[in-house]
Design a protein around this motif. Sequence first.
Motif, PDB file in Angstrom:
ATOM      1  N   HIS A   1       0.836  -1.191   0.000  1.00 20.63           N
ATOM      2  CA  HIS A   1       0.000   0.000   0.000  1.00 20.63           C
ATOM      3  C   HIS A   1       0.880   1.254   0.000  1.00 20.63           C
ATOM      4  O   HIS A   1       1.848   1.351   0.754  1.00 20.63           O
ATOM      5  N   ILE A   2       0.511   2.227  -0.835  1.00 21.20           N
ATOM      6  CA  ILE A   2       1.252   3.477  -0.920  1.00 21.20           C
ATOM      7  C   ILE A   2       0.340   4.614  -0.499  1.00 21.20           C
ATOM      8  O   ILE A   2      -0.773   4.747  -1.024  1.00 21.20           O
ATOM      9  N   PRO A   3       0.755   5.459   0.447  1.00 20.11           N
ATOM     10  CA  PRO A   3      -0.092   6.575   0.878  1.00 20.11           C
ATOM     11  C   PRO A   3      -0.393   7.522  -0.279  1.00 20.11           C
ATOM     12  O   PRO A   3       0.421   7.680  -1.202  1.00 20.11           O
ATOM     13  N   THR A   4      -1.564   8.138  -0.229  1.00 19.31           N
ATOM     14  CA  THR A   4      -1.968   9.124  -1.226  1.00 19.31           C
ATOM     15  C   THR A   4      -2.043  10.490  -0.557  1.00 19.31           C
ATOM     16  O   THR A   4      -2.684  10.634   0.486  1.00 19.31           O
ATOM     17  N   GLU A   5      -1.410  11.482  -1.160  1.00 18.99           N
ATOM     18  CA  GLU A   5      -1.520  12.829  -0.618  1.00 18.99           C
ATOM     19  C   GLU A   5      -2.954  13.303  -0.767  1.00 18.99           C
ATOM     20  O   GLU A   5      -3.522  13.254  -1.868  1.00 18.99           O
ATOM     21  N   GLN A   6      -3.561  13.743   0.328  1.00 22.89           N
ATOM     22  CA  GLN A   6      -4.963  14.143   0.289  1.00 22.89           C
ATOM     23  C   GLN A   6      -5.279  15.044   1.474  1.00 22.89           C
ATOM     24  O   GLN A   6      -4.574  15.038   2.487  1.00 22.89           O
TER      25      GLN A   6
ATOM     26  N   GLY B   1      -9.689  20.602   8.927  1.00 22.90           N
ATOM     27  CA  GLY B   1      -9.121  19.853   7.815  1.00 22.90           C
ATOM     28  C   GLY B   1      -7.850  19.155   8.250  1.00 22.90           C
ATOM     29  O   GLY B   1      -7.177  19.601   9.184  1.00 22.90           O
ATOM     30  N   VAL B   2      -7.536  18.046   7.581  1.00 27.05           N
ATOM     31  CA  VAL B   2      -6.311  17.301   7.849  1.00 27.05           C
ATOM     32  C   VAL B   2      -5.634  17.008   6.515  1.00 27.05           C
ATOM     33  O   VAL B   2      -6.214  16.349   5.650  1.00 27.05           O
ATOM     34  N   TRP B   3      -4.410  17.502   6.348  1.00 24.91           N
ATOM     35  CA  TRP B   3      -3.634  17.252   5.136  1.00 24.91           C
ATOM     36  C   TRP B   3      -2.692  16.097   5.402  1.00 24.91           C
ATOM     37  O   TRP B   3      -1.833  16.161   6.269  1.00 24.91           O
ATOM     38  N   ILE B   4      -2.885  15.006   4.651  1.00 26.13           N
ATOM     39  CA  ILE B   4      -2.038  13.819   4.743  1.00 26.13           C
ATOM     40  C   ILE B   4      -1.043  13.859   3.601  1.00 26.13           C
ATOM     41  O   ILE B   4      -1.429  13.929   2.426  1.00 26.13           O
ATOM     42  N   GLY B   5       0.239  13.811   3.941  1.00 25.17           N
ATOM     43  CA  GLY B   5       1.266  13.875   2.923  1.00 25.17           C
ATOM     44  C   GLY B   5       1.487  12.555   2.214  1.00 25.17           C
ATOM     45  O   GLY B   5       1.003  11.492   2.641  1.00 25.17           O
ATOM     46  N   ALA B   6       2.237  12.594   1.145  1.00 28.64           N
ATOM     47  CA  ALA B   6       2.525  11.387   0.366  1.00 28.64           C
ATOM     48  C   ALA B   6       3.391  10.394   1.127  1.00 28.64           C
ATOM     49  O   ALA B   6       3.494   9.226   0.729  1.00 28.64           O
ATOM     50  N   ASP B   7       4.000  10.856   2.223  1.00 27.86           N
ATOM     51  CA  ASP B   7       4.790   9.951   3.063  1.00 27.86           C
ATOM     52  C   ASP B   7       3.968   9.331   4.180  1.00 27.86           C
ATOM     53  O   ASP B   7       4.499   8.601   5.024  1.00 27.86           O
TER      54      ASP B   7
ATOM     55  N   VAL C   1       0.752  17.674  13.463  1.00 30.83           N
ATOM     56  CA  VAL C   1       1.700  17.763  12.353  1.00 30.83           C
ATOM     57  C   VAL C   1       2.954  16.943  12.662  1.00 30.83           C
ATOM     58  O   VAL C   1       3.501  17.006  13.767  1.00 30.83           O
ATOM     59  N   GLY C   2       3.373  16.160  11.680  1.00 32.74           N
ATOM     60  CA  GLY C   2       4.570  15.350  11.798  1.00 32.74           C
ATOM     61  C   GLY C   2       4.327  13.929  12.253  1.00 32.74           C
ATOM     62  O   GLY C   2       5.209  13.074  12.132  1.00 32.74           O
ATOM     63  N   LYS C   3       3.134  13.654  12.768  1.00 33.72           N
ATOM     64  CA  LYS C   3       2.841  12.303  13.244  1.00 33.72           C
ATOM     65  C   LYS C   3       2.276  11.437  12.112  1.00 33.72           C
ATOM     66  O   LYS C   3       1.818  11.940  11.081  1.00 33.72           O
ATOM     67  N   HIS C   4       2.324  10.131  12.337  1.00 33.14           N
ATOM     68  CA  HIS C   4       1.725   9.212  11.368  1.00 33.14           C
ATOM     69  C   HIS C   4       0.231   9.497  11.232  1.00 33.14           C
ATOM     70  O   HIS C   4      -0.455   9.739  12.234  1.00 33.14           O
ATOM     71  N   ALA C   5      -0.261   9.441  10.014  1.00 35.35           N
ATOM     72  CA  ALA C   5      -1.684   9.660   9.763  1.00 35.35           C
ATOM     73  C   ALA C   5      -2.446   8.374  10.042  1.00 35.35           C
ATOM     74  O   ALA C   5      -2.860   7.651   9.131  1.00 35.35           O
ATOM     75  N   ASP C   6      -2.591   8.073  11.332  1.00 36.47           N
ATOM     76  CA  ASP C   6      -3.383   6.928  11.800  1.00 36.47           C
ATOM     77  C   ASP C   6      -4.696   7.499  12.316  1.00 36.47           C
ATOM     78  O   ASP C   6      -4.750   8.094  13.405  1.00 36.47           O
ATOM     79  N   LEU C   7      -5.765   7.332  11.540  1.00 36.78           N
ATOM     80  CA  LEU C   7      -7.009   8.049  11.785  1.00 36.78           C
ATOM     81  C   LEU C   7      -8.213   7.126  11.698  1.00 36.78           C
ATOM     82  O   LEU C   7      -8.221   6.170  10.923  1.00 36.78           O
TER      83      LEU C   7
ATOM     84  N   VAL D   1      -2.879   5.422   4.491  1.00 40.64           N
ATOM     85  CA  VAL D   1      -3.503   4.430   3.607  1.00 40.64           C
ATOM     86  C   VAL D   1      -4.858   4.032   4.176  1.00 40.64           C
ATOM     87  O   VAL D   1      -4.982   3.758   5.382  1.00 40.64           O
ATOM     88  N   SER D   2      -5.878   3.998   3.346  1.00 39.29           N
ATOM     89  CA  SER D   2      -7.209   3.573   3.769  1.00 39.29           C
ATOM     90  C   SER D   2      -7.294   2.049   3.767  1.00 39.29           C
ATOM     91  O   SER D   2      -7.129   1.413   2.723  1.00 39.29           O
TER      92      SER D   2
END
Length: 412
Positions: free
Chosen positions: A2-7, A27-33, A368-374, A399-400
């Motif tokens: 799985h590859i994260p998507t910037e969104q 709003g939450v901006w998730i980076g490509a990383d 900001v800076g943390k893993h996008a675990d949501l 990744v969803s």
Amino acid sequence: MHIPTEQVLVNLALYDGVRDDVQRDSGVWIGADGTIRAVGPVDDVLAEAGDARVVDLHGDHVMPGLTNMHVHLSLGLPGHFGDEVHRSNLAELVLLMADSARRTLHSGVTTARLVGESRYADFALRKGIERGAVDGPRIFTAGHALCCTGGHGWEADALEADGADGFRRLTRQQIRAGADLIKVCISGGIAGEFESIDTPQLLDDELAAVIRVAHDWGRKVTAHAGPAESVRRAVELGLDCVEHGYELTDEVTRLMAERGVWYVPTIVVSRCEQFFRDAGVPGWLMDRALSAGPRHWESLQHAIRNGVPIALGSDMPPHAGYDETTATVRELEFMVDAGMPVADALKSATIRPAQWLGQADTLGSVEVGKHADLLVLRDDPTRSVSALRSLHAVIKGGVSYRDDHGRLRDAR
């Protein structure tokens, strides 16, 4: 893989794990990383994110992924679960654990602390998840639990030793295998046929040896423990965390709070009659577990009242069905029923476990800076932890992994 998507997630109400209230129009901006690049008022986030993909969450609530601090992916409980684990070869065992890991992630648990597994399969699974070959939560593991000869867990793959030297050796073996923490069984418990919950099982020099080696190597020690006296001795020797604590007292919980010793109550395990029936456990085990329930409940209330730092853990599989929800969510509901404020209960499953694990810079909150675990919920978790029953989407590392309504694919 799985590859994260910037969104950018918009039209949401945010519980960030830091504040106790919900921040609307966020709003939450998730980076490509797969990390969080920006969070805050939606217009500010959109301006910062530029032309990133936008996902409308239709007013739903977003919160940090949950951490379950007492997990066995190869549950060796007497009955169907233990039989399946013990008759499996190593390859079958890893696949069995991988299935449980996937279900755990889908239930909203994005981080799991494993406190006793079989044949070092947890390390292979952790590597597979980290490489993206297997879907599952972030894993922090103790490897095998440690016990005295014939002690709690010996029949469920805990490793046996006697004497300080024996326990030093086992502790070093777990660290050599890659253990993030050490788990030791210092008393009897629910699942040992030839013991009682209040049976003391380690001598002070044995436990001191475990703690000394673990601390020297930068690992914390958590202990399966039932009676207050065993816990008191362990706390005085430098223990970091207590699992279950079936028979804690006011005095001992005050000592735990004073020394900063954490508590993972696993209150569901002394009230889950239907789970035990479905698992085919022996009658003696179910009777012992359920009869421990009232005293276990008092232990939790002592800990809450005296300010012991508490983290969520279920012992039951995190994803296991319980009262039309999961064992993880039911554990949170029980903690609130026992007197824990909703705000503290939410933190016990998010930012506080991250602190115990030494991961507060990367996990446990929406910053900001943390893993996008949501997690995405229909209902407001700050009003009731039962809002987690309305969970419909899980994101880990950007990744969803679960998207019941297809909204995470609805971008413009």
